[in-house]
Motif scaffolding. Structure first.
Motif, PDB file in Angstrom:
ATOM      1  N   UNK A  71      38.031  37.908  34.691  1.00  0.00           N
ATOM      2  CA  UNK A  71      36.412  37.427  34.527  1.00  0.00           C
ATOM      3  C   UNK A  71      35.811  38.601  34.368  1.00  0.00           C
ATOM      4  N   UNK A  72      36.198  39.763  34.507  1.00  0.00           N
ATOM      5  CA  UNK A  72      35.402  41.096  34.366  1.00  0.00           C
ATOM      6  C   UNK A  72      36.036  41.892  33.111  1.00  0.00           C
ATOM      7  N   UNK A  73      37.483  41.393  32.982  1.00  0.00           N
ATOM      8  CA  UNK A  73      37.895  42.430  31.509  1.00  0.00           C
ATOM      9  C   UNK A  73      37.346  41.646  30.414  1.00  0.00           C
ATOM     10  N   UNK A  74      36.947  42.506  29.563  1.00  0.00           N
ATOM     11  CA  UNK A  74      36.258  42.077  28.242  1.00  0.00           C
ATOM     12  C   UNK A  74      37.416  41.492  27.368  1.00  0.00           C
ATOM     13  N   UNK A  75      37.041  40.417  26.462  1.00  0.00           N
ATOM     14  CA  UNK A  75      38.075  39.657  25.921  1.00  0.00           C
ATOM     15  C   UNK A  75      38.795  40.475  24.989  1.00  0.00           C
TER      16      UNK A  75
END
Length: 167
Positions: A71-75
């Motif tokens: 959820x906190x990792x950029x796509x």
């Protein structure tokens, strides 16, 4: 079956395995991307509840930690890492399948890079699965090194034959 044929068959099998890992990585990446506009934490909690597990247990907790990390990792970071991993697997598979020495060297380097982490894992969180992964990876490296040594011997033997005798 001689040793050259056996090693070549083992390398072809490794090529298929590496290609399969590349396909699996792409499928996992597509699966992650399909969850972009969903509450993944909520989905994970529903899955845990569906199986009657407690979120505080070891494996459900690991799942929730992974979901929170996602959820906190950029796509774009996920796409880059997943695409890079798949590309490495496909390049290795291609080189091994075509019986290229660069493919074997690439395979040695790509597989050997994991060994220190696997040894660390076995030493600190020993399990039969971790040991199996380490042994399997060591065998892959040894097979590829044996094939490279075999190539070197063949090249040396070829150089010893005079050009007039080869005709």
């Amino acid at each position: 079956m001689n040793s050259q044929t056996s090693l070549r068959a083992a390398v072809k099998t490794m090529a298929l395995f590496e290609a399969l890992k590349g396909v699996a990585a792409l499928m996992a990446l597509l699966g992650l991307l399909s969850l972009l506009h969903h509450d993944v934490h909520h989905l994970a909690m529903e899955l845990i509840g569906h199986f009657g597990l407690s979120p505080g247990q070891r494996y459900p907790s690991l799942l929730l930690d992974a979901v929170d990390w996602l959820n906190v990792t950029p796509v774009h970071t996920l796409v880059l890492l997943g695409g890079l991993y798949a590309a490495v697997r496909f390049v290795e598979a291609w080189g091994l399948w075509l019986d290229k020495s660069w493919g074997e060297w690439f395979g040695v380097l790509a597989s050997a890079a994991y060994i220190p982490f696997e040894v660390h894992h076995v030493m600190h969180k020993s399990s039969w699965q971790a040991l199996l992964v380490l042994v399997f990876n060591l065998l892959l490296v040894l097979v590829l090194l044996a094939r490279l040594m075999q190539r070197r011997k063949e090249a040396a033997a070829h150089d010893l034959i005079p050009a007039s005798a080869a005709e």
